[in-house]
Design a protein around this motif. Sequence first.
Motif, PDB file in Angstrom:
ATOM      1  N   ALA A 157     -16.636   8.231  -2.502  1.00  0.00           N
ATOM      2  CA  ALA A 157     -16.148   7.717  -1.221  1.00  0.00           C
ATOM      3  C   ALA A 157     -15.499   6.354  -1.406  1.00  0.00           C
ATOM      4  CB  ALA A 157     -17.299   7.631  -0.220  1.00  0.00           C
ATOM      5  N   PHE A 158     -16.119   5.479  -2.208  1.00  0.00           N
ATOM      6  CA  PHE A 158     -15.559   4.152  -2.453  1.00  0.00           C
ATOM      7  C   PHE A 158     -14.235   4.245  -3.200  1.00  0.00           C
ATOM      8  CE2 PHE A 158     -19.730   1.925  -1.740  1.00  0.00           C
ATOM      9  CZ  PHE A 158     -19.237   1.028  -0.797  1.00  0.00           C
ATOM     10  N   SER A 159     -14.128   5.221  -4.108  1.00  0.00           N
ATOM     11  CA  SER A 159     -12.880   5.407  -4.845  1.00  0.00           C
ATOM     12  C   SER A 159     -11.750   5.779  -3.900  1.00  0.00           C
ATOM     13  CB  SER A 159     -13.058   6.502  -5.911  1.00  0.00           C
ATOM     14  OG  SER A 159     -11.843   6.727  -6.588  1.00  0.00           O
ATOM     15  N   THR A 160     -12.033   6.715  -2.971  1.00  0.00           N
ATOM     16  CA  THR A 160     -11.025   7.116  -1.991  1.00  0.00           C
ATOM     17  C   THR A 160     -10.684   5.964  -1.067  1.00  0.00           C
ATOM     18  OG1 THR A 160     -11.877   9.382  -2.053  1.00  0.00           O
ATOM     19  CG2 THR A 160     -10.458   8.792  -0.203  1.00  0.00           C
ATOM     20  N   LEU A 161     -11.718   5.261  -0.606  1.00  0.00           N
ATOM     21  CA  LEU A 161     -11.509   4.146   0.313  1.00  0.00           C
ATOM     22  C   LEU A 161     -10.700   3.029  -0.330  1.00  0.00           C
ATOM     23  CD1 LEU A 161     -14.943   3.736   2.136  1.00  0.00           C
ATOM     24  CD2 LEU A 161     -12.769   4.439   3.140  1.00  0.00           C
ATOM     25  N   SER A 162     -10.954   2.752  -1.596  1.00  0.00           N
ATOM     26  CA  SER A 162     -10.236   1.671  -2.276  1.00  0.00           C
ATOM     27  C   SER A 162      -8.746   1.969  -2.332  1.00  0.00           C
ATOM     28  CB  SER A 162     -10.788   1.463  -3.686  1.00  0.00           C
ATOM     29  OG  SER A 162     -10.596   2.619  -4.487  1.00  0.00           O
ATOM     30  N   ALA A 163      -8.395   3.251  -2.540  1.00  0.00           N
ATOM     31  CA  ALA A 163      -6.984   3.636  -2.552  1.00  0.00           C
ATOM     32  C   ALA A 163      -6.356   3.410  -1.181  1.00  0.00           C
ATOM     33  CB  ALA A 163      -6.841   5.095  -2.972  1.00  0.00           C
ATOM     34  N   HIS A 164      -7.048   3.834  -0.128  1.00  0.00           N
ATOM     35  CA  HIS A 164      -6.531   3.656   1.232  1.00  0.00           C
ATOM     36  C   HIS A 164      -6.398   2.182   1.591  1.00  0.00           C
ATOM     37  CE1 HIS A 164      -6.603   7.782   3.037  1.00  0.00           C
ATOM     38  NE2 HIS A 164      -7.292   8.005   1.934  1.00  0.00           N
ATOM     39  N   ILE A 165      -7.409   1.395   1.262  1.00  0.00           N
ATOM     40  CA  ILE A 165      -7.397  -0.024   1.602  1.00  0.00           C
ATOM     41  C   ILE A 165      -6.297  -0.753   0.835  1.00  0.00           C
ATOM     42  CG2 ILE A 165      -8.723  -2.166   1.445  1.00  0.00           C
ATOM     43  CD1 ILE A 165     -11.252  -0.483   1.980  1.00  0.00           C
ATOM     44  N   THR A 166      -6.061  -0.356  -0.418  1.00  0.00           N
ATOM     45  CA  THR A 166      -4.974  -0.954  -1.204  1.00  0.00           C
ATOM     46  C   THR A 166      -3.629  -0.693  -0.554  1.00  0.00           C
ATOM     47  OG1 THR A 166      -6.241  -0.654  -3.251  1.00  0.00           O
ATOM     48  CG2 THR A 166      -3.873  -1.029  -3.465  1.00  0.00           C
ATOM     49  N   VAL A 167      -3.395   0.557  -0.122  1.00  0.00           N
ATOM     50  CA  VAL A 167      -2.139   0.921   0.534  1.00  0.00           C
ATOM     51  C   VAL A 167      -1.965   0.125   1.824  1.00  0.00           C
ATOM     52  CG1 VAL A 167      -0.925   2.776   1.744  1.00  0.00           C
ATOM     53  CG2 VAL A 167      -1.958   3.212  -0.485  1.00  0.00           C
ATOM     54  N   VAL A 168      -3.028   0.037   2.609  1.00  0.00           N
ATOM     55  CA  VAL A 168      -2.968  -0.695   3.880  1.00  0.00           C
ATOM     56  C   VAL A 168      -2.628  -2.161   3.642  1.00  0.00           C
ATOM     57  CG1 VAL A 168      -4.386  -1.568   5.788  1.00  0.00           C
ATOM     58  CG2 VAL A 168      -4.492   0.849   5.165  1.00  0.00           C
ATOM     59  N   THR A 169      -3.258  -2.766   2.651  1.00  0.00           N
ATOM     60  CA  THR A 169      -3.010  -4.178   2.347  1.00  0.00           C
ATOM     61  C   THR A 169      -1.569  -4.402   1.915  1.00  0.00           C
ATOM     62  OG1 THR A 169      -5.318  -4.445   1.658  1.00  0.00           O
ATOM     63  CG2 THR A 169      -3.752  -6.138   0.958  1.00  0.00           C
ATOM     64  N   LEU A 170      -1.072  -3.538   1.025  1.00  0.00           N
ATOM     65  CA  LEU A 170       0.297  -3.673   0.534  1.00  0.00           C
ATOM     66  C   LEU A 170       1.318  -3.474   1.642  1.00  0.00           C
ATOM     67  CD1 LEU A 170       0.013  -1.724  -2.849  1.00  0.00           C
ATOM     68  CD2 LEU A 170       0.199  -4.196  -2.542  1.00  0.00           C
ATOM     69  N   PHE A 171       1.004  -2.615   2.604  1.00  0.00           N
ATOM     70  CA  PHE A 171       1.947  -2.330   3.682  1.00  0.00           C
ATOM     71  C   PHE A 171       1.946  -3.426   4.738  1.00  0.00           C
ATOM     72  CE2 PHE A 171       3.198  -0.476   7.741  1.00  0.00           C
ATOM     73  CZ  PHE A 171       4.381   0.166   7.402  1.00  0.00           C
ATOM     74  N   PHE A 172       0.757  -3.909   5.106  1.00  0.00           N
ATOM     75  CA  PHE A 172       0.671  -4.828   6.234  1.00  0.00           C
ATOM     76  C   PHE A 172       0.885  -6.290   5.855  1.00  0.00           C
ATOM     77  CE2 PHE A 172      -1.172  -1.247   8.448  1.00  0.00           C
ATOM     78  CZ  PHE A 172      -0.743  -1.455   9.746  1.00  0.00           C
TER      79      PHE A 172
END
Length: 312
Positions: free
Chosen positions: A236-251
């Motif tokens: 779950a943390f592996s999946t979440l880290s990918a999502h959070i990375t994308v969100v950070t890079l986008f916003f």
Amino acid sequence: MEKANHSTVSEFILLGLSKSQNLQILFFLGFSVVYAGIVLGNLLILVTVTFDSRLHTPMYFLLINLSCIDMILASFATPKMIVDFLRERKTISWWGCYSQMFFMHLLGGSEMMLLVAMAVDRYVAICKPLHYMTIMSPRVLTGLLLSSYAVGFVHSSSQMAFMLNLPFCGPSVVDSFFCDLPLVIKLACKDTYILQLLVIADSGLLSLVCFLLLLVSYTVIICSVRHRAASGSSKAFSTLSAHITVVTLFFAPCVFIYVWPFSRYSVDKILSVFYTIFTPLLNPIIYTLRNQEVKAAIKKIRTRHINSEHTL
């Protein structure tokens, strides 16, 4: 519309990223490779998810829509920018400029809401796993997707409304590699201070609201994951880290450009490049290199292709 706003400007001049001829050649080669990587990387995700039935889940349905938006987001200005590196005079028509602004805000607003939808998907998958497929039904997925595009369209239409009845009589020089709404509005032959604030407030508010929704969502998810067993929480943390990375890079670029709109234009140029070019490139890298399921699916498709060639 030119007649309606009494505009005498039929085209705009784009200053681009640099006036140095050597740098422009270097940029031409570099951005050509990057753009090819964006298209191929996102196409790889689309093909992989489409042809591997194990990936026909709500999360990957949203992921391929993100890939589609990323490809179009990278294409509304990047190909012209690459060609302009070889031109001495970089111009764009009034309608071409208008189209760039419309699609930028349409795709940007849609992607923000799509990232929120992906956060909702992860919340349901991690916090309510037994009801995941029931809650994230095709009807709900379609609703989330249509809502994302609807918000993007409304946001873009509201931004373009600020352009109505604005007179453009010169100068017509845009200090960027594409038509960005705040820069174009400043060129109007009237006082646009209030309009500039409204444009920044519109985009800034959408960015800030989506970012706060994502921040709350992922905070709740992380708190929930921390109480799970170690074996289940690692994935779950592996999946979440990918999502959070994308969100950070986008916003992050959006926050500096619109929520904190008083930075120098040279900084805005760098952030605009990151927002429109590098984020669409990094998304497929993050979601493929950090995702075991996608990597396994790619390997399976490649093996199947090699075997079919040997059979022939």
